[in-house]
Write a protein that holds these residues in place. Structure first.
Motif: not given
Length: 204
Positions: A96-109
């Motif tokens: 289906g569809l997904h509204a998501r918030l992501v912090v990847s392992h590449d994120a700073e801080g």
């Protein structure tokens, strides 16, 4: 308000075997619609999340044994890219569809983000008012992840998840295909607005 506009055939694209064949259909059928939504929804998303957001198309890496299980349009606070900060995204998969918030392992801080989540966990619990939310880390793309309560323990677990050297989080709200076919833009924007307190907590 207008519907988001995906068809049943769009979700069936993810059942096509083979990386090249699947990617060809993704780029033909799904990517143009996501790119239009990226531009069209950016102003309202920026208003709801209280930061200027810029759309970014998905970038798929070729994997000979694993065709992509989903594709997406992401919105991040930089024109240059989106993975160095927390970002929100609309994902499409066979489920289906997904509204998501992501912090990847590449994120700073990420260490500062983890501390902010731990410090603000009680306030975040109040902001989410008992909402049920889904975690998408390592999900199988075929069925929706289980719902969990967005309580204080949940936010503390997110803090623990991004505190590690390669930590990441991926959370949000999903609509199974039958509901996704009827989803309108107002409902989609409301889902991202529900994620706004968490997004702001991660803006450190």
């Amino acid at each position: 308000m207008a519907r988001v506009g995906f068809s049943r055939g769009d979700f069936e694209v993810f059942s096509i075997p083979g990386f090249s064949a699947r990617m060809q259909k993704i780029y033909l059928r799904i990517t143009p619609r996501l790119n239009r939504l990226g531009v069209e929804l950016a102003p309202e998303l920026s208003r709801r999340l209280r930061v200027e957001l810029f759309p970014h198309s998905a970038q798929h890496r070729r994997r000979t044994s694993a065709p992509p299980g989903e594709t997406w349009i992401a919105w991040g606070p930089s024109r240059a890219g989106y993975k160095r900060a927390a970002y929100v995204a609309l994902f499409v998969s066979s489920a289906g569809l997904h509204a998501r918030l992501v912090v990847s392992h590449d994120a700073e801080g990420r260490g500062a983000m983890a501390r902010a989540l731990a410090t603000n966990s009680a306030e975040l619990e109040k902001s989410f008012r008992g909402a049920k939310i889904q975690r998408y880390e390592d999900w199988d793309f075929r069925k929706m992840p289980p719902l969990t309560s967005a309580g204080r323990d949940f936010f503390m677990s997110l803090a623990d998840a991004i505190a590690g050297k390669t930590g990441a989080i991926d959370v949000g709200f999903g609509w199974a295909v039958r509901d996704a076919l009827r989803l309108d833009r107002a409902e989609l924007l409301d889902a991202f607005a529900e994620l706004a307190p968490l997004y702001r907590a991660l803006r450190v």
